[in-house]
Design a protein around this motif. Sequence first.
Motif, PDB file in Angstrom:
ATOM      1  N   ASN A   1       0.712  -1.831   0.028  1.00  0.00           N
ATOM      2  CA  ASN A   1       0.062  -0.244  -0.407  1.00  0.00           C
ATOM      3  C   ASN A   1       0.555   1.701  -0.166  1.00  0.00           C
ATOM      4  OD1 ASN A   1       0.247   0.800   3.109  1.00  0.00           O
ATOM      5  ND2 ASN A   1      -0.056  -1.552   3.467  1.00  0.00           N
ATOM      6  N   VAL A   2       0.479   2.069  -0.256  1.00  0.00           N
ATOM      7  CA  VAL A   2       0.782   3.612  -0.597  1.00  0.00           C
ATOM      8  C   VAL A   2       0.070   3.951   0.147  1.00  0.00           C
ATOM      9  CG1 VAL A   2       1.599   5.794  -2.185  1.00  0.00           C
ATOM     10  CG2 VAL A   2       1.850   3.237  -2.290  1.00  0.00           C
ATOM     11  N   ARG A   3       0.162   5.549   1.239  1.00  0.00           N
ATOM     12  CA  ARG A   3      -0.134   6.448   1.267  1.00  0.00           C
ATOM     13  C   ARG A   3       0.935   7.542   1.677  1.00  0.00           C
ATOM     14  NH1 ARG A   3      -2.900   5.254   6.857  1.00  0.00           N
ATOM     15  NH2 ARG A   3      -3.738   3.085   6.522  1.00  0.00           N
ATOM     16  N   ILE A   4      -0.121   8.664   0.965  1.00  0.00           N
ATOM     17  CA  ILE A   4       0.544  10.120   1.175  1.00  0.00           C
ATOM     18  C   ILE A   4       0.601  10.982   2.539  1.00  0.00           C
ATOM     19  CG2 ILE A   4       0.164  12.139  -0.535  1.00  0.00           C
ATOM     20  CD1 ILE A   4      -0.855  11.173  -2.907  1.00  0.00           C
ATOM     21  N   HIS A   5       0.743  12.231   2.810  1.00  0.00           N
ATOM     22  CA  HIS A   5       0.457  12.490   4.039  1.00  0.00           C
ATOM     23  C   HIS A   5      -0.533  11.802   5.225  1.00  0.00           C
ATOM     24  CE1 HIS A   5       2.447  16.040   3.267  1.00  0.00           C
ATOM     25  NE2 HIS A   5       2.358  16.250   1.921  1.00  0.00           N
ATOM     26  N   GLY A   6      -0.529  10.759   5.513  1.00  0.00           N
ATOM     27  CA  GLY A   6      -0.516   9.454   5.634  1.00  0.00           C
ATOM     28  C   GLY A   6      -2.834   8.812   5.832  1.00  0.00           C
ATOM     29  N   THR A   7      -2.496   9.871   4.506  1.00  0.00           N
ATOM     30  CA  THR A   7      -3.245   9.181   3.517  1.00  0.00           C
ATOM     31  C   THR A   7      -3.489   7.937   3.205  1.00  0.00           C
ATOM     32  OG1 THR A   7      -4.714  11.220   4.482  1.00  0.00           O
ATOM     33  CG2 THR A   7      -6.269   9.882   3.139  1.00  0.00           C
ATOM     34  N   PRO A   8      -3.899   6.830   2.583  1.00  0.00           N
ATOM     35  CA  PRO A   8      -4.289   6.089   1.776  1.00  0.00           C
ATOM     36  C   PRO A   8      -4.520   6.529   0.084  1.00  0.00           C
ATOM     37  CG  PRO A   8      -5.116   5.046   3.613  1.00  0.00           C
ATOM     38  CD  PRO A   8      -4.479   6.039   3.914  1.00  0.00           C
ATOM     39  N   VAL A   9      -3.386   6.394  -0.543  1.00  0.00           N
ATOM     40  CA  VAL A   9      -3.512   7.053  -2.272  1.00  0.00           C
ATOM     41  C   VAL A   9      -5.001   7.160  -2.455  1.00  0.00           C
ATOM     42  CG1 VAL A   9      -2.730   5.191  -3.234  1.00  0.00           C
ATOM     43  CG2 VAL A   9      -2.324   7.633  -4.146  1.00  0.00           C
ATOM     44  N   GLU A  10      -6.194   5.837  -2.619  1.00  0.00           N
ATOM     45  CA  GLU A  10      -6.697   5.792  -2.722  1.00  0.00           C
ATOM     46  C   GLU A  10      -7.478   6.844  -1.841  1.00  0.00           C
ATOM     47  OE1 GLU A  10      -6.098   2.388  -0.675  1.00  0.00           O
ATOM     48  OE2 GLU A  10      -4.794   2.899  -2.114  1.00  0.00           O
ATOM     49  N   GLY A  11      -7.726   7.060  -1.031  1.00  0.00           N
ATOM     50  CA  GLY A  11      -8.406   7.822  -0.862  1.00  0.00           C
ATOM     51  C   GLY A  11      -8.278   9.494  -0.228  1.00  0.00           C
ATOM     52  N   PHE A  12      -6.977   9.529  -0.836  1.00  0.00           N
ATOM     53  CA  PHE A  12      -6.897  10.972  -0.530  1.00  0.00           C
ATOM     54  C   PHE A  12      -7.104  12.415  -1.367  1.00  0.00           C
ATOM     55  CE2 PHE A  12      -3.013  14.129  -1.951  1.00  0.00           C
ATOM     56  CZ  PHE A  12      -2.515  15.228  -0.701  1.00  0.00           C
ATOM     57  N   ARG A  13      -7.559  13.189  -0.245  1.00  0.00           N
ATOM     58  CA  ARG A  13      -8.393  14.139  -1.274  1.00  0.00           C
ATOM     59  C   ARG A  13      -7.643  15.534  -1.247  1.00  0.00           C
ATOM     60  NH1 ARG A  13     -10.297  10.709  -2.208  1.00  0.00           N
ATOM     61  NH2 ARG A  13     -12.441   9.884  -2.623  1.00  0.00           N
ATOM     62  N   ASP A  14      -6.373  15.845  -0.288  1.00  0.00           N
ATOM     63  CA  ASP A  14      -5.498  16.992  -0.544  1.00  0.00           C
ATOM     64  C   ASP A  14      -4.554  17.432  -1.806  1.00  0.00           C
ATOM     65  OD1 ASP A  14      -7.250  18.308   1.664  1.00  0.00           O
ATOM     66  OD2 ASP A  14      -5.519  16.642   3.085  1.00  0.00           O
ATOM     67  N   TRP A  15      -5.357  16.757  -2.889  1.00  0.00           N
ATOM     68  CA  TRP A  15      -4.784  17.687  -3.844  1.00  0.00           C
ATOM     69  C   TRP A  15      -3.634  18.111  -4.580  1.00  0.00           C
ATOM     70  CZ3 TRP A  15      -2.642  12.427  -6.167  1.00  0.00           C
ATOM     71  CH2 TRP A  15      -3.617  11.596  -5.890  1.00  0.00           C
ATOM     72  N   TRP A  16      -3.974  19.787  -3.226  1.00  0.00           N
ATOM     73  CA  TRP A  16      -3.765  20.676  -4.134  1.00  0.00           C
ATOM     74  C   TRP A  16      -2.213  20.823  -3.245  1.00  0.00           C
ATOM     75  CZ3 TRP A  16      -2.541  22.566   1.101  1.00  0.00           C
ATOM     76  CH2 TRP A  16      -2.739  22.533   2.066  1.00  0.00           C
ATOM     77  N   ARG A  17      -1.856  20.065  -2.179  1.00  0.00           N
ATOM     78  CA  ARG A  17      -0.676  19.664  -1.068  1.00  0.00           C
ATOM     79  C   ARG A  17       0.682  19.558  -2.694  1.00  0.00           C
ATOM     80  NH1 ARG A  17      -1.060  17.768   4.381  1.00  0.00           N
ATOM     81  NH2 ARG A  17       1.227  18.677   4.568  1.00  0.00           N
ATOM     82  N   ILE A  18       0.020  18.881  -3.924  1.00  0.00           N
ATOM     83  CA  ILE A  18       0.635  17.737  -4.087  1.00  0.00           C
ATOM     84  C   ILE A  18       1.064  18.881  -5.849  1.00  0.00           C
ATOM     85  CG2 ILE A  18       1.365  15.734  -5.696  1.00  0.00           C
ATOM     86  CD1 ILE A  18       0.845  14.968  -2.728  1.00  0.00           C
ATOM     87  N   GLY A  19       2.168  18.888  -5.656  1.00  0.00           N
ATOM     88  CA  GLY A  19       2.862  19.366  -7.392  1.00  0.00           C
ATOM     89  C   GLY A  19       3.567  18.182  -8.366  1.00  0.00           C
ATOM     90  N   TYR A  20       3.155  18.204  -9.231  1.00  0.00           N
ATOM     91  CA  TYR A  20       3.524  16.876 -10.405  1.00  0.00           C
ATOM     92  C   TYR A  20       4.232  17.560 -11.332  1.00  0.00           C
ATOM     93  CZ  TYR A  20       3.146  12.130 -12.623  1.00  0.00           C
ATOM     94  OH  TYR A  20       3.855  11.282 -13.551  1.00  0.00           O
ATOM     95  N   VAL A  21       5.448  17.017 -11.887  1.00  0.00           N
ATOM     96  CA  VAL A  21       5.820  17.080 -13.158  1.00  0.00           C
ATOM     97  C   VAL A  21       5.374  16.165 -13.522  1.00  0.00           C
ATOM     98  CG1 VAL A  21       7.740  18.364 -14.438  1.00  0.00           C
ATOM     99  CG2 VAL A  21       7.064  19.160 -12.170  1.00  0.00           C
ATOM    100  N   PRO A  22       5.255  15.901 -14.704  1.00  0.00           N
ATOM    101  CA  PRO A  22       5.241  14.600 -15.311  1.00  0.00           C
ATOM    102  C   PRO A  22       6.584  14.121 -16.425  1.00  0.00           C
ATOM    103  CG  PRO A  22       3.715  15.482 -16.920  1.00  0.00           C
ATOM    104  CD  PRO A  22       4.292  16.627 -15.458  1.00  0.00           C
ATOM    105  N   GLN A  23       7.126  12.893 -16.494  1.00  0.00           N
ATOM    106  CA  GLN A  23       7.737  12.596 -17.779  1.00  0.00           C
ATOM    107  C   GLN A  23       7.747  13.180 -18.862  1.00  0.00           C
ATOM    108  OE1 GLN A  23       9.965   9.104 -17.942  1.00  0.00           O
ATOM    109  NE2 GLN A  23      12.105   9.368 -18.193  1.00  0.00           N
ATOM    110  N   ARG A  24       6.618  12.882 -19.554  1.00  0.00           N
ATOM    111  CA  ARG A  24       6.186  13.178 -20.610  1.00  0.00           C
ATOM    112  C   ARG A  24       5.944  14.584 -20.846  1.00  0.00           C
ATOM    113  NH1 ARG A  24       1.346   9.288 -21.913  1.00  0.00           N
ATOM    114  NH2 ARG A  24       0.820  11.259 -20.565  1.00  0.00           N
ATOM    115  N   LEU A  25       6.251  14.660 -21.734  1.00  0.00           N
ATOM    116  CA  LEU A  25       5.626  16.822 -22.230  1.00  0.00           C
ATOM    117  C   LEU A  25       4.546  15.860 -22.036  1.00  0.00           C
ATOM    118  CD1 LEU A  25       8.841  17.875 -24.212  1.00  0.00           C
ATOM    119  CD2 LEU A  25       8.346  17.825 -21.568  1.00  0.00           C
ATOM    120  N   LEU A  26       3.656  17.469 -22.210  1.00  0.00           N
ATOM    121  CA  LEU A  26       2.221  17.720 -22.369  1.00  0.00           C
ATOM    122  C   LEU A  26       1.745  17.265 -23.668  1.00  0.00           C
ATOM    123  CD1 LEU A  26       1.315  20.550 -20.128  1.00  0.00           C
ATOM    124  CD2 LEU A  26       1.272  18.880 -19.933  1.00  0.00           C
ATOM    125  N   ALA A  27       1.124  17.248 -23.941  1.00  0.00           N
ATOM    126  CA  ALA A  27       0.300  16.486 -26.123  1.00  0.00           C
ATOM    127  C   ALA A  27       0.267  17.757 -25.946  1.00  0.00           C
ATOM    128  CB  ALA A  27      -1.472  16.087 -25.751  1.00  0.00           C
TER     129      ALA A  27
END
Lengths: 271, 285
Positions: free
Chosen positions: A76-102
């Motif tokens: 399992n994976v937890r983000i900030h203590g919450t299991p990732v499936e139930g994680f809602r505070d996505w404003w806390r996450i800034g993600y840079v993907p490897q692939r460039l945008l379409a």
Amino acid sequence: MSHDHRPTPLPTTPSSTQPAFSTTRACVTFDGECVVDEATLSIAPGEFVAVLGENGAGKSTLIRALLGLVPLSHGNVRIHGTPVEGFRDWWRIGYVPQRLLATGAVPMSVREVVASARWGPASRFRLPRKANQESQRRALEAVGLWDRRDARLDTLSGGQQRRVLIARALATGADTFVLDEPTAGIDSESQERLAETLGALRDAGDTVLFVTHELGALADLATRAIVLGHGEHGSVRYDGPPRREELAHHHAWHHSNELGPIDPTPTLMEG
Amino acid sequence: MSLLSYDFMQRALIAAALIGVVAPLIGVFLVQRRLALLGDGMGHVALCGVGIAFLVGAAPVPTALVAAGVGAVVIEVIRARSRTAGDLALALIFYGGIAGGVLFTSLAGGKSSAALNQYLFGSLSTVAASDLVWLGVVALVVLGVLAIFGREIFVMALDPDVARTQGIRTTGMSMLLTVLAAMTVVIGMRTVGLLLVSAIMIVPIAAAQQLTRGFRTTAVVGVVVGEISAVLGLVVSFYLDVPPGPSIVFLSLALFAVCAAIALPLRRRHNRLAASPAPHSSARS
């Protein structure tokens, strides 16, 4: 750069003492092949973690699993203590993907892409705020693309498009950043600027987790290195301070020639 | 204008004005997602709904709405499972739609077969007042949903992974866009016709993006092109006594050609400028 791209101070949540990311025996399987195996990790808030490893070691897969973008076959994976499936505070996450945008289907401006950083369920019924525009400006300045803000994204070079992606993540106002090969295709001057920007995030207490092939200015900032590979005891071959001899032992960098400028002498680790 | 003295023309013009606004706003997202032909398929499925309506004596607009909506959901469910299966399923549903439409209409007999043509290519004289209410309500719903969810659909089309890390439910947004496209097809079926309604979603966007640098401006210019094409095309079809669908689409294609002709020298100049100095120099401040 100072860390003032964030318009309002973050509320201290009860979960702030929880690890930013934690996994327990996480496995990811593609077509019966184990890409990430038995990965048990805990990344505390404020850590600056470099994820290293050979091509195919599962670096991207691991961080995609941390964000719930690929399903786990086990563990399992937890983000900030919450299991990732139930994680809602996505404003806390800034993600840079490897692939460039379409790009190329419909024109979109650099500014529109960066503005989209805060669009989500939480902003559904909200009008754009002035503070957000300010954070967009700071984010674009931080990657040196403010004067290209009205340009079409697809007229930018690959390296510039990656910098737009980084600006997008900065403009989220997040406190937890996950960057997949943020330096790929970026010239050395921009890499130094990026290191400076992410260093400011670290100094402000944000969590930064990045995958890299290159041991440049950015990797020098890491307070911890995780080396992935395929071993008997799972994917994590090394997890600890970024020390030269440890990483040399784990062959962290001997392969990556395809991704832009590489310093031939490893500069990452100072004992 | 003398043509405004006809009630049926007033109603047709209102219907055309509605589709001229709504279609490009959906089309811009379809083009961004590289689903330019989805509207075509939705048109075929809606045709099946019209055929069923003839057969059972129901009102064509709501029946087509239900058929297209169900088709949209089925397509999205299949596509969410497998991309290759989705492509094939898309084709099967589209063929089934048009075959079913013609089959049911023929079985219904009477004047239905002649009426079918009006649904395929649009008609000036058949927009009933009750239709107009339906079209208006559907158009308002589409615009309202876009106002609320448009930004999330934009992020989903940009990159589904990034969208998910912003808490956006990508399969839901994908479903929503397809259902909105289905509803838009139904708005356009009276005036543009089901075979050509997809064009009024796509061609104005293709025209607009010759001249624009941003997503929002592309959508706005697309609406202008769509509106000019729809209203002017309807007027032209009145005077030439031809079905409105072909004249509306032909006009939008002409506007596309004009935009492309304007853009060509601009782009050449831009390329020359971009090629001369060092590519990174402008990025430094």
